[in-house]
Design a protein around this motif. Structure first.
Motif, PDB file in Angstrom:
ATOM      1  N   SER A 113       0.898  -1.244  -0.009  1.00  0.00           N
ATOM      2  CA  SER A 113       0.039  -0.052  -0.025  1.00  0.00           C
ATOM      3  C   SER A 113       0.832   1.236   0.000  1.00  0.00           C
ATOM      4  N   SER A 116       1.123   2.640  -3.371  1.00  0.00           N
ATOM      5  CA  SER A 116      -0.004   2.972  -4.116  1.00  0.00           C
ATOM      6  C   SER A 116      -0.467   1.658  -4.730  1.00  0.00           C
ATOM      7  N   ARG A 136       6.755   6.430  -4.739  1.00  0.00           N
ATOM      8  CA  ARG A 136       5.644   5.617  -4.188  1.00  0.00           C
ATOM      9  C   ARG A 136       4.918   5.081  -5.208  1.00  0.00           C
ATOM     10  N   GLY A 138       3.341   6.306  -7.788  1.00  0.00           N
ATOM     11  CA  GLY A 138       2.376   6.975  -8.074  1.00  0.00           C
ATOM     12  C   GLY A 138       1.908   7.843  -9.132  1.00  0.00           C
ATOM     13  N   HIS A 367      -8.261   0.706  -8.752  1.00  0.00           N
ATOM     14  CA  HIS A 367      -7.650   1.907  -9.074  1.00  0.00           C
ATOM     15  C   HIS A 367      -8.613   2.769  -9.671  1.00  0.00           C
ATOM     16  N   HIS A 385      -5.117   9.930  -8.673  1.00  0.00           N
ATOM     17  CA  HIS A 385      -5.215   8.737  -8.407  1.00  0.00           C
ATOM     18  C   HIS A 385      -5.492   8.103  -7.053  1.00  0.00           C
ATOM     19  N   TYR A 387      -6.623   4.364  -4.530  1.00  0.00           N
ATOM     20  CA  TYR A 387      -6.308   2.793  -4.789  1.00  0.00           C
ATOM     21  C   TYR A 387      -7.134   2.191  -3.741  1.00  0.00           C
ATOM     22  N   SER A 397      -3.921   9.128  -3.395  1.00  0.00           N
ATOM     23  CA  SER A 397      -2.589   9.303  -3.500  1.00  0.00           C
ATOM     24  C   SER A 397      -2.220  10.764  -4.124  1.00  0.00           C
TER      25      SER A 397
END
Length: 459
Positions: A113, A116, A136, A138, A367, A385, A387, A397
């Motif tokens: 997690s 991401s 990350r 991301g 996602h 984004h 998730y 994120s």
């Protein structure tokens, strides 16, 4: 700084890496003066960004880590020298703002997690899946785009504007279900001129060509998927439109005059199902009927192997709109689509999210990608984004793409905006992201637009 952090490092492990960005604000519209909220912590007054981030890191604990900071330099306004941090919230959606410094604070990861769900956490480091990058994982790891790819239509010698499209595959061909605007109008005419079309290409590096229309005006913002059982489902916004003819004050893909529309139309979400993108498609049915609204619904969803639905829609709220979870026991269960009352992302200022698109990755994670909207703020950081491991509990994120696109002809285009994002999945597994589409306006004036397609790196 290192000496001051030695006791902390002993508790938390390796010190974090800080990525600092000048003239960026990661608490835009989220922080009261010298006070904290549920999502932003006021850390005090400091004379430098270094002092601010040091304080943010010092306040971290093993279960409450500083993940970003924001500091405003002296001599600007009432927020002079103020320092804020976000703890345990990987929110990274900075807005370009003079005099403010923000930074992403990246610790060793503890779980997937922390990456991401776009990568694996291995020995404290994020190893990103193909197509993703960043500390990350991301951000999309984009390749150069072909400026002629996507959906860029010409009819009768004039451009026909389009506004983003979902892409599904059938028999090794790619089919885009998109919003187009009638009579060579631009996106500003959407409320009276939008209609849904089907286009096709055999190669994503080549342009899509229209095959036919799936629905006439008014139909807008289609989100299409291929279900695990191989059915094709498209959801889109519509309203009972009987007395407003399409606008004709348009030329070459741009709106040139007034396009009056209905006063406060009530929008619904409609669904159609087919065995092939080419049809035949079922008749449109309202799937969310109990809560019509005066903004387009933005509904998007994924379907699990048992046919159940996890989706999102936006509901007007507090002068803006917020994302809400939608579930249904089966995608064909008309009348059983439920919009849940709670706001999925309360840490995100209202009006900052619209245009969701959802997909499942190859691990079964969920996602969503959105357009970042701010009616008063600057444009430029267009895609965001979120998730989830179960589709119910989501983590936002932040920034996943911006508006600058390198092209494979050596040029670079900075678009005025990129909205209505959709991902394209590899037809071999229906879970690996291979490209992203979006509705793009190149010029800051006018509303001529097309559907941009940008591939991701799969090396």
């Amino acid at each position: 700084m290192a000496c001051a952090l030695l006791p902390l490092v002993a508790i938390l492990g390796a010190p974090p890496t800080v990525f600092t960005y000048q003239n960026t604000n990661n608490i835009d519209n989220a922080a009261p003066w010298k006070n904290s909220t549920q999502f932003v912590t006021y850390l005090g007054l400091f004379d430098s960004a270094d002092e601010c981030v040091t304080r943010c890191i010092e306040k971290s604990t093993s279960d409450n880590k500083c993940l970003s900071y924001t500091w405003q330099k002296p001599g600007t306004d009432n927020y002079d020298r103020t320092c804020y941090g976000r703890f345990n919230i990987p929110y990274w959606m900075p807005v370009a703002t003079d005099g403010i410094t923000s930074g992403m604070v990246v610790w060793d990861c503890d779980s997937h997690s922390d990456c991401s769900l776009n990568g694996k956490c291995i020995s404290g480091s994020c190893h990103c899946n193909k197509g993703f990058t960043g500390p990350r994982c991301g951000q999309f790891d984009f390749k150069e785009a072909n400026p002629k790819a996507g959906l860029q239509l010409v009819d009768d010698g004039e451009a026909t504007s389009s506004w983003g499209g979902s892409v599904v595959t059938f028999n090794n061909d790619y089919y885009m279900i998109a919003s187009e605007f009638a009579n060579h109008c631009g996106v500003y005419s959407w409320v009276v001129n939008s209609k849904v079309s089907l286009s096709m290409t055999s190669d994503l590096s080549e342009p899509f060509k229209r095959v036919k229309y799936l629905d006439d005006v008014f139909s807008h913002e289609p989100n299409a998927i291929r279900t695990p059982e191989g059915k094709y489902v498209v959801w889109y916004s519509g309203y009972n439109r009987t007395s407003f003819p399409p606008c004709t004050a348009c030329k070459d893909g741009a709106t040139t005059g007034d396009c009056p529309g209905p006063q406060s139309p009530l929008f619904y979400t409609y669904m159609r199902v087919a065995d092939s993108p080419l049809g035949p498609w079922s008749e449109p049915q309202k799937v969310i009927d109990e809560n019509p609204r005066n903004v387009d619904t933005n509904f998007a969803a994924v379907v699990s192997a048992n046919g159940s639905v996890v989706g999102m829609s936006r509901i007007p709220n507090d002068g803006g709109s917020k994302m809400h979870l939608v579930t249904s026991p089966h995608y064909t269960a008309i009348g059983q689509y439920k919009e849940h009352a709670y706001h999925l992302f309360p840490e995100v200022p209202i009006w900052y999210l619209e245009d969701p698109f959802l997909w499942n990755d190859c691990e079964g994670n969920y996602h969503a990608v959105f357009h970042r909207l701010s009616p008063t703020g600057p444009r430029g950081m267009d895609g965001t984004h979120a998730y989830s491991s179960d589709g119910i509990n989501w983590t936002f994120s932040g920034l996943i793409f911006n508006d600058t696109v390198p092209m494979n002809d050596g040029s670079t285009t900075t678009f005025h905006t990129r909205e209505r994002p959709h991902v394209i999945l590899d037809p071999r597994d229906n879970c690996t992201v291979v490209a992203v589409t979006s509705g793009a306006i190149e010029k800051p004036t006018g509303d001529k637009c097309h559907t941009l397609l940008q591939p991701v790196n799969l090396r």
